[in-house]
Design a protein around this motif. Structure first.
Motif, PDB file in Angstrom:
ATOM      1  N   LEU A 130       0.853  -1.196   0.000  1.00 11.47           N
ATOM      2  CA  LEU A 130       0.000   0.000   0.000  1.00 11.47           C
ATOM      3  C   LEU A 130       0.888   1.246   0.000  1.00 11.47           C
ATOM      4  O   LEU A 130       1.726   1.413   0.885  1.00 11.47           O
ATOM      5  CB  LEU A 130      -0.912  -0.014   1.232  1.00 11.47           C
ATOM      6  CG  LEU A 130      -1.867   1.171   1.389  1.00 11.47           C
ATOM      7  CD1 LEU A 130      -2.883   1.177   0.247  1.00 11.47           C
ATOM      8  CD2 LEU A 130      -2.588   1.100   2.734  1.00 11.47           C
ATOM      9  N   GLU A 131       0.708   2.122  -0.977  1.00 13.76           N
ATOM     10  CA  GLU A 131       1.544   3.317  -1.079  1.00 13.76           C
ATOM     11  C   GLU A 131       1.149   4.345  -0.012  1.00 13.76           C
ATOM     12  O   GLU A 131       0.012   4.812   0.017  1.00 13.76           O
ATOM     13  CB  GLU A 131       1.410   3.943  -2.469  1.00 13.76           C
ATOM     14  CG  GLU A 131       2.328   5.130  -2.694  1.00 13.76           C
ATOM     15  CD  GLU A 131       3.791   4.791  -2.435  1.00 13.76           C
ATOM     16  OE1 GLU A 131       4.354   5.353  -1.474  1.00 13.76           O
ATOM     17  OE2 GLU A 131       4.351   3.947  -3.166  1.00 13.76           O
ATOM     18  N   THR A 132       2.096   4.679   0.842  1.00 16.99           N
ATOM     19  CA  THR A 132       1.819   5.601   1.952  1.00 16.99           C
ATOM     20  C   THR A 132       2.813   6.765   2.008  1.00 16.99           C
ATOM     21  O   THR A 132       2.815   7.527   2.969  1.00 16.99           O
ATOM     22  CB  THR A 132       1.904   4.844   3.299  1.00 16.99           C
ATOM     23  OG1 THR A 132       3.209   4.257   3.420  1.00 16.99           O
ATOM     24  CG2 THR A 132       0.844   3.757   3.388  1.00 16.99           C
ATOM     25  N   SER A 133       3.648   6.890   0.976  1.00 20.22           N
ATOM     26  CA  SER A 133       4.744   7.873   1.016  1.00 20.22           C
ATOM     27  C   SER A 133       4.250   9.290   1.265  1.00 20.22           C
ATOM     28  O   SER A 133       4.807  10.019   2.095  1.00 20.22           O
ATOM     29  CB  SER A 133       5.533   7.820  -0.293  1.00 20.22           C
ATOM     30  OG  SER A 133       6.155   6.576  -0.465  1.00 20.22           O
ATOM     31  N   GLY A 134       3.202   9.700   0.537  1.00 22.79           N
ATOM     32  CA  GLY A 134       2.717  11.071   0.670  1.00 22.79           C
ATOM     33  C   GLY A 134       2.238  11.392   2.069  1.00 22.79           C
ATOM     34  O   GLY A 134       2.507  12.471   2.598  1.00 22.79           O
ATOM     35  N   ILE A 135       1.520  10.431   2.679  1.00 21.55           N
ATOM     36  CA  ILE A 135       1.006  10.641   4.038  1.00 21.55           C
ATOM     37  C   ILE A 135       2.157  10.783   5.029  1.00 21.55           C
ATOM     38  O   ILE A 135       2.186  11.703   5.850  1.00 21.55           O
ATOM     39  CB  ILE A 135       0.086   9.472   4.454  1.00 21.55           C
ATOM     40  CG1 ILE A 135      -1.183   9.465   3.610  1.00 21.55           C
ATOM     41  CG2 ILE A 135      -0.265   9.570   5.941  1.00 21.55           C
ATOM     42  CD1 ILE A 135      -2.075   8.272   3.862  1.00 21.55           C
ATOM     43  N   VAL A 136       3.119   9.864   4.954  1.00 17.92           N
ATOM     44  CA  VAL A 136       4.203   9.830   5.937  1.00 17.92           C
ATOM     45  C   VAL A 136       5.103  11.058   5.818  1.00 17.92           C
ATOM     46  O   VAL A 136       5.343  11.772   6.789  1.00 17.92           O
ATOM     47  CB  VAL A 136       5.033   8.540   5.789  1.00 17.92           C
ATOM     48  CG1 VAL A 136       6.263   8.594   6.689  1.00 17.92           C
ATOM     49  CG2 VAL A 136       4.187   7.325   6.129  1.00 17.92           C
TER      50      VAL A 136
END
Length: 275
Positions: free
Chosen positions: A58-64
């Motif tokens: 699950l792509e979470t890069s932007g949130i983190v």
């Protein structure tokens, strides 16, 4: 949630102030080295969870990455502004120069590591190593070398106060955020508005509570130390903790807009403190 937040912050400042005085440690250092990590635990948890979820596909890069930059921005502008409205902030120039230098270096390090558009696990280890070196420097250079008093029940009581305070602040800030989101959704507010305003405010609630409790207990050094230390912690420890798990993509807008804006506001706020 709000009631628990205020009680927790009050416990935390009361206990930490007495512990600092017991061991001859300045209020500023206790905020910089101890409380800053406690109030950054939500960001650390988000980073680790994001790393694990990205590892699972699950792509979470932007949130983190966005959470860390946004949290640092709100602290260096909004929270410092609120503090300055309450009481004039006074701190030694050499302390501002040294700790401010570490803060600016943290922003520049994140920019350098992310300049290729990706924070790799190796970059995460570099960030964590930098924070470890900074932390060792803090304790080796800023403790007032006074002979501490013997361990007493009163000291143990203050340690319990501080730990209980951190736990309450962290727990109740999450309660406020979750219920705030539900409340906003029930009013038909858009998800993007909820995410920007309520989540952004939620990540700053622990630091804001500590700031106001510091004002109440006349220990503003704790809050100034917490805000500077929390920013360094968010950028190096919190971001690094998740990065070593899976690495994160860094959007061009974060690299070329948000990080430079954060750097500019850090310089402006630190220049105010330096005066």
């Amino acid at each position: 949630g709000l009631a628990g937040l205020w009680i927790g912050a009050d416990f935390l400042i009361k206990g930490s102030k007495n512990i600092a005085e017991h061991f001859g440690i300045s209020h500023f250092l206790i905020g910089l080295a101890f409380i800053s990590i406690g109030t950054s635990i939500p960001e650390i948890a988000v980073s680790i969870a994001g790393g694990l979820e990205r590892l699972a596909g699950l792509e979470t890069s932007g949130i983190v990455v966005g959470n860390k930059i946004g949290s640092a921005l709100s602290q260096i502008t909004l929270l410092f502004g609120i503090l300055a409205f309450l009481v004039p902030l006074r701190i030694k120039k050499e302390v501002v120069f040294k700790q401010g230098g570490f803060l600016i270096a943290s922003v520049l390090l994140v920019f350098a590591l992310a300049s290729d558009g990706f924070l790799s696990p190796l970059d995460g280890f570099i960030a964590l190593g930098a924070y470890f070196c900074y932390y060792v420097y803090l304790w080796s250079n800023h403790i007032q070398h006074k002979k501490g008093r013997p361990i007493t029940l009163r000291l143990l009581e203050n340690i319990v106060y501080a730990i209980t305070g951190i736990g309450l602040v962290l727990l109740t800030s999450n309660i406020v955020v979750k219920n705030g989101i539900s409340f906003a959704e029930s009013l038909g507010v858009s998800q993007s508005l909820v995410g920007i305003l309520l989540i952004g405010l939620g990540t700053g609630l622990p630091e804001l509570s500590v700031a106001l409790a510091s004002f109440k207990h006349k220990a503003m050094g704790i809050s100034i130390g917490d805000l500077i230390g929390s920013n360094i912690c968010d950028l190096l420890l919190a971001l690094g903790a998740g990065t070593i798990i899976s690495g994160f993509l860094v959007e061009p807008s974060i690299l070329w807009f948000d990080l430079p804006v954060l750097l500019a506001f850090c310089v402006i706020t630190l220049s105010f403190l330096y005066r």
